[in-house]
Each structure stands twice: as structure tokens, then as C-alpha cells.
Design a protein around this motif. Sequence first.
Motif, PDB file in Angstrom:
ATOM      1  N   ALA A 167       0.735  -1.140  -0.092  1.00  0.00           N
ATOM      2  CA  ALA A 167      -0.096  -0.140  -0.098  1.00  0.00           C
ATOM      3  C   ALA A 167       0.779   1.340   0.048  1.00  0.00           C
ATOM      4  N   LEU A 168       2.166   1.182   0.380  1.00  0.00           N
ATOM      5  CA  LEU A 168       3.141   2.336   0.271  1.00  0.00           C
ATOM      6  C   LEU A 168       3.161   3.007  -0.918  1.00  0.00           C
ATOM      7  N   PRO A 169       3.411   4.148  -1.302  1.00  0.00           N
ATOM      8  CA  PRO A 169       3.617   4.704  -2.544  1.00  0.00           C
ATOM      9  C   PRO A 169       5.332   4.094  -2.882  1.00  0.00           C
ATOM     10  N   ALA A 170       5.503   3.914  -4.306  1.00  0.00           N
ATOM     11  CA  ALA A 170       6.523   3.348  -4.871  1.00  0.00           C
ATOM     12  C   ALA A 170       7.857   4.209  -4.215  1.00  0.00           C
ATOM     13  N   ALA A 171       7.774   5.548  -4.080  1.00  0.00           N
ATOM     14  CA  ALA A 171       8.753   6.334  -3.591  1.00  0.00           C
ATOM     15  C   ALA A 171       9.039   5.883  -2.220  1.00  0.00           C
ATOM     16  N   ALA A 203       9.046  -4.824  -5.977  1.00  0.00           N
ATOM     17  CA  ALA A 203       7.978  -4.876  -6.477  1.00  0.00           C
ATOM     18  C   ALA A 203       6.710  -4.885  -5.711  1.00  0.00           C
ATOM     19  N   GLY A 204       6.899  -4.677  -4.365  1.00  0.00           N
ATOM     20  CA  GLY A 204       5.689  -4.448  -3.404  1.00  0.00           C
ATOM     21  C   GLY A 204       5.349  -5.942  -2.593  1.00  0.00           C
ATOM     22  N   ASN A 205       6.199  -6.995  -2.700  1.00  0.00           N
ATOM     23  CA  ASN A 205       5.937  -8.269  -1.837  1.00  0.00           C
ATOM     24  C   ASN A 205       6.721  -8.158  -0.748  1.00  0.00           C
ATOM     25  N   ALA A 206       6.033  -9.349   0.206  1.00  0.00           N
ATOM     26  CA  ALA A 206       6.901  -9.801   1.000  1.00  0.00           C
ATOM     27  C   ALA A 206       7.483 -11.134   0.764  1.00  0.00           C
ATOM     28  N   VAL A 207       8.628 -11.271   1.375  1.00  0.00           N
ATOM     29  CA  VAL A 207       9.476 -12.415   1.177  1.00  0.00           C
ATOM     30  C   VAL A 207       9.944 -13.533   2.347  1.00  0.00           C
ATOM     31  N   VAL A 208       9.929 -14.388   2.118  1.00  0.00           N
ATOM     32  CA  VAL A 208      10.123 -15.498   3.156  1.00  0.00           C
ATOM     33  C   VAL A 208      11.352 -16.308   2.322  1.00  0.00           C
ATOM     34  N   PHE A 209      12.418 -16.355   3.225  1.00  0.00           N
ATOM     35  CA  PHE A 209      13.872 -17.048   2.374  1.00  0.00           C
ATOM     36  C   PHE A 209      14.373 -17.977   3.076  1.00  0.00           C
ATOM     37  N   LYS A 210      14.665 -19.113   2.315  1.00  0.00           N
ATOM     38  CA  LYS A 210      15.324 -20.214   2.984  1.00  0.00           C
ATOM     39  C   LYS A 210      16.815 -20.196   2.353  1.00  0.00           C
ATOM     40  N   PRO A 211      17.748 -19.694   3.034  1.00  0.00           N
ATOM     41  CA  PRO A 211      18.955 -20.093   2.620  1.00  0.00           C
ATOM     42  C   PRO A 211      19.626 -21.462   2.582  1.00  0.00           C
ATOM     43  N   SER A 212      20.505 -21.742   1.788  1.00  0.00           N
ATOM     44  CA  SER A 212      21.058 -23.161   1.966  1.00  0.00           C
ATOM     45  C   SER A 212      21.647 -23.578   3.296  1.00  0.00           C
ATOM     46  N   GLU A 213      21.579 -24.723   3.566  1.00  0.00           N
ATOM     47  CA  GLU A 213      21.804 -25.108   4.923  1.00  0.00           C
ATOM     48  C   GLU A 213      23.574 -25.202   5.211  1.00  0.00           C
ATOM     49  N   TYR A 214      24.183 -24.703   4.079  1.00  0.00           N
ATOM     50  CA  TYR A 214      25.581 -24.538   4.309  1.00  0.00           C
ATOM     51  C   TYR A 214      26.003 -23.061   4.547  1.00  0.00           C
ATOM     52  N   THR A 215      24.907 -22.146   4.234  1.00  0.00           N
ATOM     53  CA  THR A 215      24.974 -20.691   4.278  1.00  0.00           C
ATOM     54  C   THR A 215      24.046 -20.060   5.298  1.00  0.00           C
ATOM     55  N   PRO A 216      23.451 -20.611   6.406  1.00  0.00           N
ATOM     56  CA  PRO A 216      22.167 -20.115   6.869  1.00  0.00           C
ATOM     57  C   PRO A 216      22.702 -18.675   7.627  1.00  0.00           C
ATOM     58  N   GLY A 217      23.924 -18.620   8.319  1.00  0.00           N
ATOM     59  CA  GLY A 217      24.093 -17.462   8.790  1.00  0.00           C
ATOM     60  C   GLY A 217      24.201 -16.228   8.019  1.00  0.00           C
ATOM     61  N   THR A 218      24.666 -16.352   6.898  1.00  0.00           N
ATOM     62  CA  THR A 218      24.567 -15.101   6.069  1.00  0.00           C
ATOM     63  C   THR A 218      22.986 -14.924   5.750  1.00  0.00           C
ATOM     64  N   GLY A 219      22.120 -15.321   5.544  1.00  0.00           N
ATOM     65  CA  GLY A 219      20.813 -15.222   5.291  1.00  0.00           C
ATOM     66  C   GLY A 219      20.070 -14.797   6.731  1.00  0.00           C
ATOM     67  N   VAL A 220      20.481 -15.200   7.747  1.00  0.00           N
ATOM     68  CA  VAL A 220      20.072 -14.406   8.948  1.00  0.00           C
ATOM     69  C   VAL A 220      20.522 -13.259   9.142  1.00  0.00           C
ATOM     70  N   LEU A 221      21.733 -13.188   8.662  1.00  0.00           N
ATOM     71  CA  LEU A 221      22.241 -11.724   9.012  1.00  0.00           C
ATOM     72  C   LEU A 221      21.775 -10.591   8.030  1.00  0.00           C
ATOM     73  N   LEU A 222      21.266 -11.022   6.856  1.00  0.00           N
ATOM     74  CA  LEU A 222      20.690 -10.247   5.890  1.00  0.00           C
ATOM     75  C   LEU A 222      19.358  -9.751   6.497  1.00  0.00           C
ATOM     76  N   ALA A 223      18.511 -10.537   6.982  1.00  0.00           N
ATOM     77  CA  ALA A 223      17.363 -10.303   7.577  1.00  0.00           C
ATOM     78  C   ALA A 223      17.534  -9.427   8.837  1.00  0.00           C
ATOM     79  N   ARG A 224      18.418  -9.710   9.546  1.00  0.00           N
ATOM     80  CA  ARG A 224      18.733  -8.606  10.903  1.00  0.00           C
ATOM     81  C   ARG A 224      18.843  -7.273  10.230  1.00  0.00           C
TER      82      ARG A 224
END
Length: 511
Positions: free
Chosen positions: A54-58, A164-185
Motif C-alpha cells: 500500500a506504500l507509494p513506490a517512492a 515490486a511490493g511483495n513480502a519475502v520468506v527466504f530459506k538460505p542453503s543449509e551450508y550458508t544459513p548465517g549469512t541469510g539470518v544476517l541479511l534479515a537482521r
Amino acid sequence: MTDTGTHRRTPSTATFTSRDPATGRPLAEHPVHGPEDVARAVERGRAAGVRWAALPAARRRAHLLSWKRLLASELDAVAASVAAETGKPLQDAELEMLLTLEHLSWAARNAGRVLRGRRVRTGLPASNQSASVVHRPLGVVGVIGPWNYPVYTPMGSIGYALAAGNAVVFKPSEYTPGTGVLLARLFERAVPGFAGLFTVVTGAAGTGAALAASGVDKLAFTGSPGTARKVMEVCARSLTPFLAECGGKDAVLVTADADLDAAADAIVWGALGNAGQTCAGVERVYAVRAVHARLCDRVVERARALRPGTGPDAAYGPLTMPGQGDVVRRHVDAALAAGAGAPLGGTDAPGSADPAEPSGGPFVAPVVLVDVPEDCPAMTEETFGPTVAINAVADVDEAVRRTNASRYALGAAVFCGSRREGAAIASRLRAGAVSVNSVLGFAAVPALPFGGSGDSGFGRIHGAEGLRAFTAPQSVTVRRFAPPVDLTSFATPSAAKARAVALTRWLHTRR
């Protein structure tokens, strides 16, 4: 999504251990998220996504650029996480971060322009209508990421889906989970007030399957063709749209007038960078026979100077995934048994080490093969190791035929003395992206779409096509006035409809 981590179960949850691929040293414990955990993440994402869309693109642009700036500020920390979990040299991880920042910036800055509604012509029968197309967010996008580029590759879906206005649920590889967690944090720090908009779930195959079955509105997957088929089967049960990037067997074509030093330098970097663990890396080379031997000499000279390891002088790190050395050994041994030569590496080369474990552990020394039969696994299957096969061809036509014969069709490169001729050769290749006089040049251009066909998958990330991939086009018509003859009303006399049909038919016979 191979479940190879160390798992243990407590009364409340299961965990697995991420490890340094070079030493096996434990890095961190992460939860194994099951179907209920994934379902909750999707539910939270759906609620947050409504407010985000619902937010404006800007406003979305401003939030994503805040995240981009924070990632740039924390580049050292994210790159260190990538290097620790993949084993790649820190400089390689830093380069991955630089490309990621470019893509996230482009997606944030261009989403409003690319996705804004546009007017379309209606044609004569609907001349009383105005018509437009708008691009609506899908809702919640699931992303299953790889381990070889654990930031750059999944962010091609994550950043573009968020823009594009979506929410995301990300499953990183089991070899690199910490990197995915850090991105979300870091996202939570940069974009407060949208809890659940970008969530990470960790685990192996079971977690990925749960995400595919969770009711997300689209799933973007990067991995092997075999795993893609399994995930796609799960998505098919609920008709969940699926985007797949499944690797490649990318070729380099070298013409008789090419700059051989430039070609050799690019081939070595494209084949051996990241220990060859690059989906669009160089695995095959087709050189016109007149320059084949000279090109091989240059490639061998450069590759021989490279050393895998963990020290600051190492050119590349270990094979990240256990068992990949067996794949490299099988491909090299099969090629040699079929009559190929190995001017560098190879089990039968005098004084050479085993190509799969030249110094013990997961480190693989460079292997250069020549004259490899086209039906060998080294030419038909993705090796994903620091090897390259260089075959001679009679001419460019033969190089094009051999390149296009692969069941993979992701990337390619052409080295040619004439840029115009190089572009003409590129247009003949069955590949999703082609670089002329460089390798992987397209990866650094955010405006270009990326993806392949065949066993390389389908769909596109990056660029305008990548933004549109995470939206649903909605067609809208608005009636401006009553038509002279309403063909969609039972009240219109048959004679009037007949005249309208005759007039339209007459016009179309003369256009």
C-alpha cells in the motif's frame, strides 16, 4: 537442498550446525524450521506485505535504499560471514557484496518506473473504452537460495520482489544459513515497523519442501535441475508459480582473430574463480583449430600459477559441498579414459596430484583438459569444480553447434577480434546471457535480465523483466461512452449487429 548438516533434537526444537568447509570447524547452531514455523512466517509476511504494497513506490524505494546503505556500511561483516560459510577468499566475498549493492540499488530506484500503470490502445471495436495495464504485487514470495553466492544470487529475487511490493520468506542453503539470518537482521534495522516483511527460515530439504507447500504466491529457486524438479512437483499441487535457475555448462567460443591473452585470462578466471562453483562459470571452451594450441598454452600457464587454500595468497578456496570432489574426480577420470589429454592436473599426468584432493581435504588444484569427447560427463554435466575443457573446432559454425548441443542454456562468452562479429555470433547461441570479449560481463549490469532454458531452468531475475516476474499484470478497461452499436447487449437489434460485423470484416480485408 541436501540434508547434510549435523542435527540434534531437543524437547522444543531441532537444530543443525553450520561448519567451515575448509576445516569442518563448527560455526553456529541454527534451528530446523518445520512446516508450522514456515506457515507462521508466511502468515506474518502476508500481513506485513499488505501494508508494504500500500506504500507509494517512492516510500518503498526510500526503505530499500536505507537497507542498501546499511549493507554497504556492514559490508565487512556480511563478507566475513560469506567467506566463513563458503570458504571463498574474503576479496571474492567482498566482490559479491559490491554486485549485490548495485542490483539492490537498481531495483529500488527503477521499480516505480518499470511497474507503473500504462495506457494501451483499444482498437476499433472497443473505441469507447480506455484501457490500461497495472502490475500488482503477488503477495508473499518464497526464495530458496544457493550456497555458492549466498548473497548475490538470492538477492536477485529478494531485492526485486521487495521492490515490486511483495513480502519475502527466504530459506538460505543449509551450508550458508548465517549469512541469510544476517541479511534479515540488517533489513529489520533498516526498515523498522515492518516485522515479518522479510523473514528467514533455516533448515535443509524439509524446510525447503515446507516453503514450497506453504501457500506462497510464487517460489524462486536456485539449485540443481534434479532438486528443482522435486520442488516444482510440490508447487504444482497448489499451482504455485515457480521460477528456476538451475546452473549451466557454459561455453566460451574463441575465433581465429581473438586476443588470446585476454581470452586465456578470462577463461582461467571464469573457470577457476570460486573453485569453479559458479552457475554461469566457464566449463567448456571451443577454440578454432588455428589458435587452439596457443590458447591452451596460455590457459595452462595462468592456471598453473594459482593455488587453492585458506591463506591470503590463495586464489580460491575449498569445495563448499561435501562430495563434490567425487564429482570432479569422476568427470576428469572419465575424460582421460576416453582419450582426453590433461596438460595440467589429471590423475595420469606425470607428477600430478589426485585432482579431487591434491593437498588433502576439500581443496582442488586446477585441471585443464583438452580434446575431450563431446559425450563425456566433463562436456555434458555440470562439474562445479576448478576444471575446464578446451576443444578444437574447425570453425565458428562448429563451435556454435557444439555450444548449442548442451541441454543447459544459461550463459556463454565469445572472444573475437571484431566486436560486431562477436555480437553476431552471440545472437546464434542458445543461451540466456552472452558476453563478448569478457566472461560474466552481464552479471554486473543490473538492467539486464538473467536466466536460462532447458536444464538451466526458466524465468528471469534482474532488470525490468526481473521486477515484472514478481508481479501479476492486471488489465483494466473503463467505458467512456455508449458505443453506436453495443455488441455485448441482448437489446441491440440483430440487424445492427450484422452491419457492425460486415463493416469490421470489410475493414480487415483491406488493411
